[in-house]
Design a protein around this motif. Structure first.
Motif, PDB file in Angstrom:
ATOM      1  N   MET A 116     -24.962 -16.262 -14.556  1.00  0.00           N
ATOM      2  CA  MET A 116     -25.974 -16.048 -15.592  1.00  0.00           C
ATOM      3  C   MET A 116     -26.314 -17.365 -16.268  1.00  0.00           C
ATOM      4  O   MET A 116     -25.443 -18.214 -16.455  1.00  0.00           O
ATOM      5  CB  MET A 116     -25.446 -15.050 -16.618  1.00  0.00           C
ATOM      6  CG  MET A 116     -25.154 -13.699 -16.021  1.00  0.00           C
ATOM      7  SD  MET A 116     -24.257 -12.648 -17.176  1.00  0.00           S
ATOM      8  CE  MET A 116     -23.262 -11.704 -16.012  1.00  0.00           C
ATOM      9  N   ILE A 117     -27.582 -17.507 -16.629  1.00  0.00           N
ATOM     10  CA  ILE A 117     -28.067 -18.721 -17.268  1.00  0.00           C
ATOM     11  C   ILE A 117     -28.722 -18.340 -18.593  1.00  0.00           C
ATOM     12  O   ILE A 117     -29.511 -17.385 -18.658  1.00  0.00           O
ATOM     13  CB  ILE A 117     -29.097 -19.435 -16.367  1.00  0.00           C
ATOM     14  CG1 ILE A 117     -28.463 -19.800 -15.028  1.00  0.00           C
ATOM     15  CG2 ILE A 117     -29.670 -20.653 -17.055  1.00  0.00           C
ATOM     16  CD1 ILE A 117     -29.461 -20.244 -13.978  1.00  0.00           C
ATOM     17  N   GLU A 118     -28.413 -19.081 -19.618  1.00  0.00           N
ATOM     18  CA  GLU A 118     -29.012 -18.845 -20.932  1.00  0.00           C
ATOM     19  C   GLU A 118     -30.529 -18.757 -20.794  1.00  0.00           C
ATOM     20  O   GLU A 118     -31.162 -19.576 -20.123  1.00  0.00           O
ATOM     21  CB  GLU A 118     -28.644 -19.980 -21.883  1.00  0.00           C
ATOM     22  CG  GLU A 118     -29.145 -19.776 -23.286  1.00  0.00           C
ATOM     23  CD  GLU A 118     -28.697 -20.875 -24.231  1.00  0.00           C
ATOM     24  OE1 GLU A 118     -28.875 -20.681 -25.447  1.00  0.00           O
ATOM     25  OE2 GLU A 118     -28.190 -21.913 -23.767  1.00  0.00           O
ATOM     26  N   GLY A 119     -31.112 -17.723 -21.390  1.00  0.00           N
ATOM     27  CA  GLY A 119     -32.557 -17.510 -21.341  1.00  0.00           C
ATOM     28  C   GLY A 119     -33.000 -16.518 -20.275  1.00  0.00           C
ATOM     29  O   GLY A 119     -34.147 -16.075 -20.304  1.00  0.00           O
ATOM     30  N   GLN A 120     -32.124 -16.158 -19.329  1.00  0.00           N
ATOM     31  CA  GLN A 120     -32.484 -15.152 -18.317  1.00  0.00           C
ATOM     32  C   GLN A 120     -32.625 -13.785 -18.959  1.00  0.00           C
ATOM     33  O   GLN A 120     -31.898 -13.447 -19.893  1.00  0.00           O
ATOM     34  CB  GLN A 120     -31.376 -15.025 -17.254  1.00  0.00           C
ATOM     35  CG  GLN A 120     -31.474 -15.940 -16.117  1.00  0.00           C
ATOM     36  CD  GLN A 120     -30.346 -15.708 -15.116  1.00  0.00           C
ATOM     37  OE1 GLN A 120     -29.207 -15.464 -15.475  1.00  0.00           O
ATOM     38  NE2 GLN A 120     -30.694 -15.813 -13.850  1.00  0.00           N
ATOM     39  N   THR A 121     -33.555 -12.998 -18.425  1.00  0.00           N
ATOM     40  CA  THR A 121     -33.657 -11.596 -18.809  1.00  0.00           C
ATOM     41  C   THR A 121     -33.577 -10.756 -17.554  1.00  0.00           C
ATOM     42  O   THR A 121     -34.188 -11.077 -16.532  1.00  0.00           O
ATOM     43  CB  THR A 121     -34.967 -11.288 -19.559  1.00  0.00           C
ATOM     44  OG1 THR A 121     -36.074 -11.695 -18.763  1.00  0.00           O
ATOM     45  CG2 THR A 121     -35.013 -11.970 -20.909  1.00  0.00           C
ATOM     46  N   PHE A 122     -32.797  -9.691 -17.634  1.00  0.00           N
ATOM     47  CA  PHE A 122     -32.663  -8.765 -16.517  1.00  0.00           C
ATOM     48  C   PHE A 122     -32.172  -7.421 -17.029  1.00  0.00           C
ATOM     49  O   PHE A 122     -31.765  -7.292 -18.182  1.00  0.00           O
ATOM     50  CB  PHE A 122     -31.730  -9.316 -15.422  1.00  0.00           C
ATOM     51  CG  PHE A 122     -30.349  -9.712 -15.882  1.00  0.00           C
ATOM     52  CD1 PHE A 122     -29.324  -8.787 -15.991  1.00  0.00           C
ATOM     53  CD2 PHE A 122     -30.076 -11.038 -16.184  1.00  0.00           C
ATOM     54  CE1 PHE A 122     -28.061  -9.162 -16.391  1.00  0.00           C
ATOM     55  CE2 PHE A 122     -28.810 -11.436 -16.582  1.00  0.00           C
ATOM     56  CZ  PHE A 122     -27.796 -10.493 -16.683  1.00  0.00           C
ATOM     57  N   THR A 123     -32.257  -6.422 -16.140  1.00  0.00           N
ATOM     58  CA  THR A 123     -31.786  -5.090 -16.501  1.00  0.00           C
ATOM     59  C   THR A 123     -30.405  -4.849 -15.919  1.00  0.00           C
ATOM     60  O   THR A 123     -30.050  -5.376 -14.872  1.00  0.00           O
ATOM     61  CB  THR A 123     -32.718  -3.977 -15.976  1.00  0.00           C
ATOM     62  OG1 THR A 123     -32.643  -3.932 -14.550  1.00  0.00           O
ATOM     63  CG2 THR A 123     -34.149  -4.188 -16.432  1.00  0.00           C
ATOM     64  N   ILE A 124     -29.658  -4.044 -16.633  1.00  0.00           N
ATOM     65  CA  ILE A 124     -28.433  -3.444 -16.110  1.00  0.00           C
ATOM     66  C   ILE A 124     -28.689  -1.950 -16.203  1.00  0.00           C
ATOM     67  O   ILE A 124     -29.050  -1.440 -17.265  1.00  0.00           O
ATOM     68  CB  ILE A 124     -27.194  -3.860 -16.910  1.00  0.00           C
ATOM     69  CG1 ILE A 124     -27.019  -5.383 -16.845  1.00  0.00           C
ATOM     70  CG2 ILE A 124     -25.950  -3.137 -16.404  1.00  0.00           C
ATOM     71  CD1 ILE A 124     -25.864  -5.914 -17.673  1.00  0.00           C
ATOM     72  N   GLU A 125     -28.552  -1.234 -15.072  1.00  0.00           N
ATOM     73  CA  GLU A 125     -28.941   0.175 -15.045  1.00  0.00           C
ATOM     74  C   GLU A 125     -28.089   0.986 -14.077  1.00  0.00           C
ATOM     75  O   GLU A 125     -28.572   1.517 -13.089  1.00  0.00           O
ATOM     76  CB  GLU A 125     -30.418   0.301 -14.696  1.00  0.00           C
ATOM     77  CG  GLU A 125     -30.894  -0.506 -13.500  1.00  0.00           C
ATOM     78  CD  GLU A 125     -32.382  -0.375 -13.279  1.00  0.00           C
ATOM     79  OE1 GLU A 125     -32.868   0.753 -13.064  1.00  0.00           O
ATOM     80  OE2 GLU A 125     -33.070  -1.404 -13.320  1.00  0.00           O
ATOM     81  N   PRO A 126     -26.792   1.105 -14.392  1.00  0.00           N
ATOM     82  CA  PRO A 126     -25.916   1.826 -13.466  1.00  0.00           C
ATOM     83  C   PRO A 126     -26.289   3.302 -13.342  1.00  0.00           C
ATOM     84  O   PRO A 126     -26.701   3.942 -14.308  1.00  0.00           O
ATOM     85  CB  PRO A 126     -24.533   1.669 -14.094  1.00  0.00           C
ATOM     86  CG  PRO A 126     -24.802   1.466 -15.548  1.00  0.00           C
ATOM     87  CD  PRO A 126     -26.094   0.694 -15.604  1.00  0.00           C
TER      88      PRO A 126
END
Length: 172
Positions: A116-126
Protein backbone atom coordinates in the motif's frame (compact mmCIF):
# COMPACT_ATOMS: atom_id res chain seq x y z
CA UNK A 1 -27.81 -15.48 -3.89
CA UNK A 2 -24.41 -13.88 -4.07
CA UNK A 3 -24.77 -11.06 -6.57
CA UNK A 4 -27.83 -9.88 -8.52
CA UNK A 5 -30.18 -7.01 -9.23
CA UNK A 6 -33.27 -7.32 -7.08
CA UNK A 7 -36.83 -6.24 -7.67
CA UNK A 8 -38.97 -4.71 -4.96
CA UNK A 9 -40.23 -8.00 -3.47
CA UNK A 10 -38.78 -8.89 -0.06
CA UNK A 11 -39.53 -11.86 2.18
CA UNK A 12 -39.42 -11.96 5.96
CA UNK A 13 -36.01 -13.35 6.89
CA UNK A 14 -34.19 -12.08 3.78
CA UNK A 15 -30.68 -10.73 3.99
CA UNK A 16 -30.16 -8.01 1.37
CA UNK A 17 -27.07 -6.15 0.27
CA UNK A 18 -27.26 -2.68 -1.24
CA UNK A 19 -24.20 -1.76 -3.32
CA UNK A 20 -23.86 1.90 -4.27
CA UNK A 21 -21.40 3.46 -6.70
CA UNK A 22 -21.02 7.23 -6.85
CA UNK A 23 -19.35 9.30 -9.56
CA UNK A 24 -18.79 12.92 -8.51
CA UNK A 25 -16.45 15.59 -9.90
CA UNK A 26 -14.52 13.01 -11.92
CA UNK A 27 -14.00 10.51 -9.09
CA UNK A 28 -15.62 7.16 -8.27
CA UNK A 29 -16.59 5.76 -4.90
CA UNK A 30 -18.05 2.37 -4.01
CA UNK A 31 -19.70 0.99 -0.89
CA UNK A 32 -22.18 -1.65 0.18
CA UNK A 33 -24.03 -2.62 3.32
CA UNK A 34 -26.11 -5.65 4.22
CA UNK A 35 -29.51 -5.36 5.89
CA UNK A 36 -31.70 -7.85 7.74
CA UNK A 37 -35.35 -7.95 6.65
CA UNK A 38 -37.74 -9.04 9.38
CA UNK A 39 -36.96 -12.15 11.41
CA UNK A 40 -33.60 -13.60 10.31
CA UNK A 41 -32.43 -16.84 11.93
CA UNK A 42 -29.46 -16.83 14.32
CA UNK A 43 -27.08 -18.39 11.76
CA UNK A 44 -27.88 -15.60 9.28
CA UNK A 45 -27.44 -12.92 11.94
CA UNK A 46 -24.07 -14.41 12.90
CA UNK A 47 -22.94 -14.45 9.25
CA UNK A 48 -23.86 -10.77 8.88
CA UNK A 49 -22.03 -9.85 12.11
CA UNK A 50 -18.87 -11.79 11.22
CA UNK A 51 -18.78 -10.40 7.66
CA UNK A 52 -18.89 -6.80 8.88
CA UNK A 53 -16.17 -7.65 11.40
CA UNK A 54 -14.09 -9.16 8.57
CA UNK A 55 -14.33 -5.89 6.64
CA UNK A 56 -13.26 -3.84 9.64
CA UNK A 57 -10.40 -6.22 10.46
CA UNK A 58 -9.18 -6.01 6.87
CA UNK A 59 -9.26 -2.21 7.01
CA UNK A 60 -7.40 -2.21 10.35
CA UNK A 61 -4.32 -3.76 8.67
CA UNK A 62 -4.02 -0.94 6.15
CA UNK A 63 -1.34 1.75 6.18
CA UNK A 64 1.50 2.96 3.98
CA UNK A 65 4.06 0.20 3.32
CA UNK A 66 1.85 -2.72 4.37
CA UNK A 67 1.54 -5.72 2.07
CA UNK A 68 -1.87 -6.13 0.40
CA UNK A 69 -1.88 -9.83 1.31
CA UNK A 70 -2.29 -8.93 5.01
CA UNK A 71 -5.88 -7.91 4.21
CA UNK A 72 -6.75 -11.38 2.92
CA UNK A 73 -5.01 -13.14 5.77
CA UNK A 74 -6.81 -11.09 8.43
CA UNK A 75 -10.22 -11.56 6.77
CA UNK A 76 -9.71 -15.32 6.25
CA UNK A 77 -8.57 -15.88 9.83
CA UNK A 78 -11.66 -14.22 11.28
CA UNK A 79 -14.11 -15.90 8.89
CA UNK A 80 -12.63 -19.35 9.49
CA UNK A 81 -12.45 -18.89 13.26
CA UNK A 82 -16.23 -18.40 13.12
CA UNK A 83 -16.93 -21.40 10.85
CA UNK A 84 -17.30 -19.47 7.56
CA UNK A 85 -15.18 -19.06 4.43
CA UNK A 86 -14.24 -16.32 1.97
CA UNK A 87 -15.75 -16.35 -1.53
CA UNK A 88 -12.86 -15.98 -3.97
CA UNK A 89 -14.54 -14.96 -7.24
CA UNK A 90 -14.94 -11.26 -6.35
CA UNK A 91 -12.21 -8.85 -5.30
CA UNK A 92 -11.83 -5.33 -4.04
CA UNK A 93 -10.41 -2.79 -6.47
CA UNK A 94 -8.83 0.57 -6.92
CA UNK A 95 -11.06 3.62 -7.31
CA UNK A 96 -10.47 7.21 -8.25
CA UNK A 97 -10.69 8.73 -11.73
CA UNK A 98 -10.82 5.14 -13.04
CA UNK A 99 -13.30 2.65 -11.56
CA UNK A 100 -12.36 -1.03 -10.99
CA UNK A 101 -8.66 -0.36 -11.45
CA UNK A 102 -5.51 -1.65 -9.78
CA UNK A 103 -4.80 -2.59 -7.11
CA UNK A 104 -6.91 -5.73 -6.91
CA UNK A 105 -7.66 -6.63 -3.30
CA UNK A 106 -7.94 -10.35 -2.57
CA UNK A 107 -9.95 -11.16 0.54
CA UNK A 108 -8.64 -14.71 1.02
CA UNK A 109 -5.12 -15.83 1.96
CA UNK A 110 -2.83 -15.17 -1.00
CA UNK A 111 0.77 -14.53 -1.96
CA UNK A 112 0.20 -11.67 -4.37
CA UNK A 113 2.91 -9.01 -4.37
CA UNK A 114 2.43 -5.33 -3.69
CA UNK A 115 2.37 -2.80 -0.90
CA UNK A 116 0.00 0.00 0.00
CA UNK A 117 1.13 3.52 -0.81
CA UNK A 118 0.01 6.68 0.95
CA UNK A 119 -2.71 8.36 -1.12
CA UNK A 120 -4.07 5.16 -2.73
CA UNK A 121 -7.80 4.60 -2.68
CA UNK A 122 -9.38 1.19 -3.05
CA UNK A 123 -12.26 -0.93 -1.84
CA UNK A 124 -12.26 -3.80 0.58
CA UNK A 125 -15.43 -5.86 0.07
CA UNK A 126 -15.29 -9.39 1.46
CA UNK A 127 -18.06 -11.83 0.66
CA UNK A 128 -18.32 -14.47 3.37
CA UNK A 129 -20.13 -17.78 2.85
CA UNK A 130 -21.70 -20.44 5.04
CA UNK A 131 -20.62 -23.03 2.46
CA UNK A 132 -18.92 -23.04 -0.92
CA UNK A 133 -16.33 -20.47 -1.95
CA UNK A 134 -16.92 -21.20 -5.65
CA UNK A 135 -19.36 -19.25 -7.85
CA UNK A 136 -21.50 -19.83 -10.91
CA UNK A 137 -22.52 -16.92 -13.15
CA UNK A 138 -26.01 -16.97 -14.62
CA UNK A 139 -26.66 -16.26 -18.31
CA UNK A 140 -27.85 -12.73 -17.46
CA UNK A 141 -24.17 -11.83 -16.96
CA UNK A 142 -24.86 -10.26 -13.58
CA UNK A 143 -26.24 -12.84 -11.15
CA UNK A 144 -23.70 -14.96 -9.26
CA UNK A 145 -24.47 -17.77 -6.82
CA UNK A 146 -22.30 -20.08 -4.79
CA UNK A 147 -22.08 -23.52 -6.40
CA UNK A 148 -23.86 -25.11 -3.43
CA UNK A 149 -26.43 -22.29 -3.08
CA UNK A 150 -25.19 -21.39 0.40
CA UNK A 151 -25.94 -18.07 2.05
CA UNK A 152 -23.41 -15.25 1.59
CA UNK A 153 -23.04 -11.75 2.99
CA UNK A 154 -21.00 -8.75 1.79
CA UNK A 155 -19.93 -5.39 3.21
CA UNK A 156 -17.73 -2.83 1.42
CA UNK A 157 -15.94 0.45 2.04
CA UNK A 158 -13.71 2.67 -0.06
CA UNK A 159 -10.61 3.62 1.92
CA UNK A 160 -7.74 6.08 1.58
CA UNK A 161 -4.29 4.88 2.65
CA UNK A 162 -2.47 7.25 4.99
CA UNK A 163 1.01 7.07 6.48
CA UNK A 164 -0.41 5.73 9.78
CA UNK A 165 -3.56 3.89 8.75
CA UNK A 166 -6.60 4.12 6.54
CA UNK A 167 -9.43 6.61 6.34
CA UNK A 168 -12.84 5.16 5.49
CA UNK A 169 -14.23 7.45 2.78
CA UNK A 170 -17.68 5.81 2.60
CA UNK A 171 -18.53 5.80 6.28
CA UNK A 172 -22.11 6.83 7.00
Amino acid sequence: MLHRIYGSHREDGDINNIDVTVYLNGYHGDTSKTFLCGEVDEAGKQLVKVTEECLLRGISTCKHGTSFKKIGRRISEHAERNGFCVVECFVGHGVGRVFHSEPLIYHQRNNRPGQMIEGQTFTIEPIISMGSIDCDMWDDGWTAVTTDGSLTVQFEHTILITRTGAEILTKC
